[in-house]
Design a protein around this motif. Structure first.
Motif, PDB file in Angstrom:
ATOM      1  N   ALA A  16       0.819  -1.212   0.000  1.00 32.52           N
ATOM      2  CA  ALA A  16       0.000   0.000   0.000  1.00 32.52           C
ATOM      3  C   ALA A  16       0.851   1.259   0.000  1.00 32.52           C
ATOM      4  CB  ALA A  16      -0.918  -0.006   1.225  1.00 32.52           C
ATOM      5  N   HIS A  17       2.090   1.157   0.481  1.00 33.85           N
ATOM      6  CA  HIS A  17       2.947   2.333   0.584  1.00 33.85           C
ATOM      7  C   HIS A  17       3.713   2.597  -0.704  1.00 33.85           C
ATOM      8  CE1 HIS A  17       2.975   1.300   5.141  1.00 33.85           C
ATOM      9  NE2 HIS A  17       1.920   1.995   4.804  1.00 33.85           N
ATOM     10  N   HIS A  18       3.520   1.757  -1.708  1.00 34.91           N
ATOM     11  CA  HIS A  18       4.247   1.940  -2.954  1.00 34.91           C
ATOM     12  C   HIS A  18       3.435   2.784  -3.914  1.00 34.91           C
ATOM     13  CE1 HIS A  18       7.750  -0.693  -2.502  1.00 34.91           C
ATOM     14  NE2 HIS A  18       6.979  -1.420  -1.732  1.00 34.91           N
ATOM     15  N   ALA A  19       3.918   4.006  -4.156  1.00 33.92           N
ATOM     16  CA  ALA A  19       3.227   4.885  -5.096  1.00 33.92           C
ATOM     17  C   ALA A  19       3.293   4.320  -6.509  1.00 33.92           C
ATOM     18  CB  ALA A  19       3.862   6.275  -5.056  1.00 33.92           C
ATOM     19  N   ASP A  20       4.295   3.451  -6.756  1.00 35.50           N
ATOM     20  CA  ASP A  20       4.484   2.925  -8.112  1.00 35.50           C
ATOM     21  C   ASP A  20       3.864   1.544  -8.294  1.00 35.50           C
ATOM     22  OD1 ASP A  20       6.230   1.724  -6.389  1.00 35.50           O
ATOM     23  OD2 ASP A  20       7.988   1.866  -7.698  1.00 35.50           O
ATOM     24  N   ALA A  21       2.962   1.131  -7.373  1.00 32.89           N
ATOM     25  CA  ALA A  21       2.301  -0.165  -7.524  1.00 32.89           C
ATOM     26  C   ALA A  21       1.489  -0.180  -8.816  1.00 32.89           C
ATOM     27  CB  ALA A  21       1.390  -0.445  -6.324  1.00 32.89           C
ATOM     28  N   VAL A  22       1.517  -1.308  -9.497  1.00 36.50           N
ATOM     29  CA  VAL A  22       0.875  -1.437 -10.812  1.00 36.50           C
ATOM     30  C   VAL A  22      -0.471  -2.127 -10.656  1.00 36.50           C
ATOM     31  CG1 VAL A  22       1.108  -2.485 -13.107  1.00 36.50           C
ATOM     32  CG2 VAL A  22       3.132  -1.615 -11.905  1.00 36.50           C
ATOM     33  N   ARG A  23      -1.504  -1.564 -11.309  1.00 39.48           N
ATOM     34  CA  ARG A  23      -2.809  -2.238 -11.311  1.00 39.48           C
ATOM     35  C   ARG A  23      -2.748  -3.442 -12.227  1.00 39.48           C
ATOM     36  NH1 ARG A  23      -4.499   2.958 -10.698  1.00 39.48           N
ATOM     37  NH2 ARG A  23      -5.786   3.264  -8.856  1.00 39.48           N
ATOM     38  N   ALA A  48       7.078  -7.622  -7.374  1.00 39.86           N
ATOM     39  CA  ALA A  48       6.570  -6.289  -7.707  1.00 39.86           C
ATOM     40  C   ALA A  48       5.341  -5.940  -6.879  1.00 39.86           C
ATOM     41  CB  ALA A  48       6.218  -6.229  -9.191  1.00 39.86           C
ATOM     42  N   PRO A  49       5.237  -4.670  -6.432  1.00 33.46           N
ATOM     43  CA  PRO A  49       4.011  -4.239  -5.733  1.00 33.46           C
ATOM     44  C   PRO A  49       2.898  -4.047  -6.759  1.00 33.46           C
ATOM     45  CG  PRO A  49       5.526  -2.389  -5.976  1.00 33.46           C
ATOM     46  CD  PRO A  49       6.223  -3.586  -6.572  1.00 33.46           C
ATOM     47  N   VAL A  50       1.735  -4.632  -6.504  1.00 29.83           N
ATOM     48  CA  VAL A  50       0.618  -4.530  -7.446  1.00 29.83           C
ATOM     49  C   VAL A  50      -0.665  -4.190  -6.696  1.00 29.83           C
ATOM     50  CG1 VAL A  50       1.586  -6.114  -9.171  1.00 29.83           C
ATOM     51  CG2 VAL A  50       0.180  -7.036  -7.293  1.00 29.83           C
ATOM     52  N   LEU A  51      -1.680  -3.793  -7.464  1.00 30.78           N
ATOM     53  CA  LEU A  51      -3.003  -3.505  -6.914  1.00 30.78           C
ATOM     54  C   LEU A  51      -4.008  -4.434  -7.578  1.00 30.78           C
ATOM     55  CD1 LEU A  51      -2.810   0.405  -6.990  1.00 30.78           C
ATOM     56  CD2 LEU A  51      -2.592  -1.066  -4.975  1.00 30.78           C
ATOM     57  N   LEU A  52      -4.786  -5.142  -6.757  1.00 32.27           N
ATOM     58  CA  LEU A  52      -5.844  -6.014  -7.252  1.00 32.27           C
ATOM     59  C   LEU A  52      -7.134  -5.191  -7.400  1.00 32.27           C
ATOM     60  CD1 LEU A  52      -5.107  -9.019  -4.860  1.00 32.27           C
ATOM     61  CD2 LEU A  52      -4.276  -8.711  -7.200  1.00 32.27           C
ATOM     62  N   ASP A  53      -8.226  -5.831  -7.824  1.00 30.59           N
ATOM     63  CA  ASP A  53      -9.519  -5.134  -7.946  1.00 30.59           C
ATOM     64  C   ASP A  53      -9.775  -4.267  -6.721  1.00 30.59           C
ATOM     65  OD1 ASP A  53     -11.571  -6.838 -10.098  1.00 30.59           O
ATOM     66  OD2 ASP A  53      -9.646  -7.680  -9.538  1.00 30.59           O
ATOM     67  N   GLY A 322       1.001 -11.182   7.006  1.00 29.52           N
ATOM     68  CA  GLY A 322      -0.360 -10.985   6.500  1.00 29.52           C
ATOM     69  C   GLY A 322      -0.434 -10.418   5.100  1.00 29.52           C
ATOM     70  N   ASP A 323       0.709 -10.037   4.497  1.00 30.83           N
ATOM     71  CA  ASP A 323       0.690  -9.570   3.102  1.00 30.83           C
ATOM     72  C   ASP A 323       0.296 -10.714   2.177  1.00 30.83           C
ATOM     73  OD1 ASP A 323       1.493  -7.041   3.806  1.00 30.83           O
ATOM     74  OD2 ASP A 323       3.466  -7.134   2.836  1.00 30.83           O
ATOM     75  N   CYS A 324      -0.394 -10.359   1.094  1.00 32.66           N
ATOM     76  CA  CYS A 324      -0.800 -11.343   0.089  1.00 32.66           C
ATOM     77  C   CYS A 324       0.237 -11.398  -1.030  1.00 32.66           C
ATOM     78  CB  CYS A 324      -2.151 -10.946  -0.494  1.00 32.66           C
ATOM     79  SG  CYS A 324      -2.685 -11.985  -1.863  1.00 32.66           S
ATOM     80  N   LEU A 325       0.612 -12.622  -1.407  1.00 34.86           N
ATOM     81  CA  LEU A 325       1.529 -12.817  -2.539  1.00 34.86           C
ATOM     82  C   LEU A 325       0.786 -13.559  -3.646  1.00 34.86           C
ATOM     83  CD1 LEU A 325       3.369 -12.977   0.208  1.00 34.86           C
ATOM     84  CD2 LEU A 325       5.157 -13.562  -1.408  1.00 34.86           C
TER      85      LEU A 325
END
Length: 419
Positions: A16-23, A48-53, A322-325
């Motif tokens: 969540a703290h990654h401004a560059d997370a990719v959808r 890589a940090p990503v964003l889900l739905d 608790g992070d999701c991979l």
């Protein structure tokens, strides 16, 4: 192989703290995921940090050695999704709920309980006679081909590639291969796994459970020579609900991925000149095409997932408890670290398409999937030897799913065959 968890940590912070997370999603992902994986690798490395739905943060594990590490270390990256640190942000109708909402199924069990449940599935599947399965698949294939052989054209995705494993799998589980009940079950499975615009995956998943509860009830009364009955009669003594949940896992894992495997292989055979010369009746080239499709267009692109048991490091990232991979199976299969010259060896079977570790597809599921896919492809090519695409290869489009890799349609033409 180096231990991915020993890499130098990046600055702390959950995704969540990654401004560059990719959808994850969008047209680029749909049509050319390999390019997106390359871009993510260049920018972020193997994790890589990503964003889900709904912009829910997660990590996408892209590296072959990192996916192997995660799936081999259940004590660090476990399957019970109740560990997720994002539950307070997730609505009840979240589209990915069928994947991540905790169920008392083999998918979410761990340790001894997982070994018990997977053992029941393994023994039930070992009771499937592979020669009989091949014969059944050939009969199913012949019936499906007969429906369109006289017209000289067909759309193979719905008319063949999806229909064949569906009928074979429901037959293995002791259901009738045709009829409205079975058709609706398969449609609901598709919706829950790969929802299109306007579909309700959560409701569809509920209907799948209801249909299989009825099947289990029927088999309690009248068992037969099928996977469901063998699970019911197994000395481990699973409850009806445990069997329902595990059957959902078995059918879902067998039907749609196998259908996409068949179709992705046919696409390769019909569009790649390396196979064009000796496809017809060339059993060796069919085997190579099946394996190459698993490397380059694996039916399950991404799998959600694993949840970190405690704070740890992976691929230079600080992973919080608790992070999701999300397991990037397709990205891992095309990792330049294992294919430095961008050449995928079709004879090599070390792909991660059936995952890895304790939670990989239980033996002998990959063998049964191979029997279904191989029989489907070989029978079609033998019956319709001059099969060609009806459109240009670049006109074929992929389904808009980040989870499954499958075509929207595979239109073909051939000399009509009159029976």
């Amino acid at each position: 192989m180096t231990d991915p968890s020993s890499a130098q940590p990046a600055p702390p912070g959950c995704p969540a703290h990654h401004a560059d997370a990719v959808r994850l999603g969008g047209l680029e992902y749909q049509q050319t995921p390999a390019q997106l994986y390359r871009a993510l690798r260049r920018e972020h490395g193997a994790v890589a940090p990503v964003l889900l739905d709904g912009d829910i943060p997660a990590w996408l594990v892209l590296g072959y050695s990192e996916v192997t590490y995660v799936t081999s270390h259940d004590e660090l990256f476990a399957r019970d999704s109740r560990r997720w640190n994002q539950w307070e942000n997730i609505p009840a109708d979240w589209p990915l709920m069928p994947y991540v909402g905790y169920q008392p199924s083999v998918l979410f069990t761990e340790g001894d309980e997982h070994r018990r449940r997977a053992g029941v599935i393994t023994e039930a599947l070992e009771g499937v006679d592979q020669f009989e399965l091949a014969r059944n698949c050939q009969l199913i294939a012949d019936r499906l081909i007969a429906d369109f052989a006289g017209s000289g054209q067909a759309e193979l995705m719905t008319g063949y590639a999806h229909a064949l494993p569906m009928r074979a799998v429901v037959q293995m589980c002791g259901m009738p291969t045709s009829g409205e009940d079975t058709r609706q079950l398969v449609e609901d499975l598709r919706i829950s796994l790969d929802a299109a615009e306007g579909d309700d995956p959560v409701a569809a998943y509920g209907r799948v459970g209801e249909r299989l509860r009825q099947l289990v009830k029927d088999k309690r009364v009248s068992p037969g020579p099928d996977v469901t009955s063998r699970m019911l009669l197994h000395p481990a003594g699973l409850t009806d609900e445990e069997i329902v949940q595990d059957l959902i896992s078995v059918i879902a894992a067998a039907q749609q991925p196998t259908a996409n495997w068949i179709c992705n292989t046919l696409r390769l055979l019909l569009t790649d000149e390396r196979f064009a010369v000796n496809v017809s009746g060339g059993r060796l080239s069919v085997g190579e095409a099946l394996n190459e499709a698993l490397w380059l267009d694996t039916p399950t692109q991404n799998f959600i997932g694993r949840w970190a048991v405690r704070d740890t490091q992976l691929g230079g990232r600080q992973i919080r408890a608790g992070d999701c991979l999300v397991l990037g199976l397709a990205a891992a299969n095309t990792d330049p670290q294992i294919w430095p010259d961008s050449h995928v060896g079709a004879e090599n079977a070390a792909h991660l398409s059936f995952s890895n570790g304790e939670h990989r597809c239980p033996y002998p599921a990959p063998l049964l999937a191979d029997v279904m896919a191989r029989t489907a492809v070989e029978t079609l090519l033998e019956r319709l030897p001059d099969l060609v695409l009806s459109v240009e290869p670049e006109e074929l489009s992929w389904r808009p799913s980040i989870w499954m890799r499958g075509l929207t349609a595979l239109p073909v033409q051939f000399t009509p065959v009159v029976h």
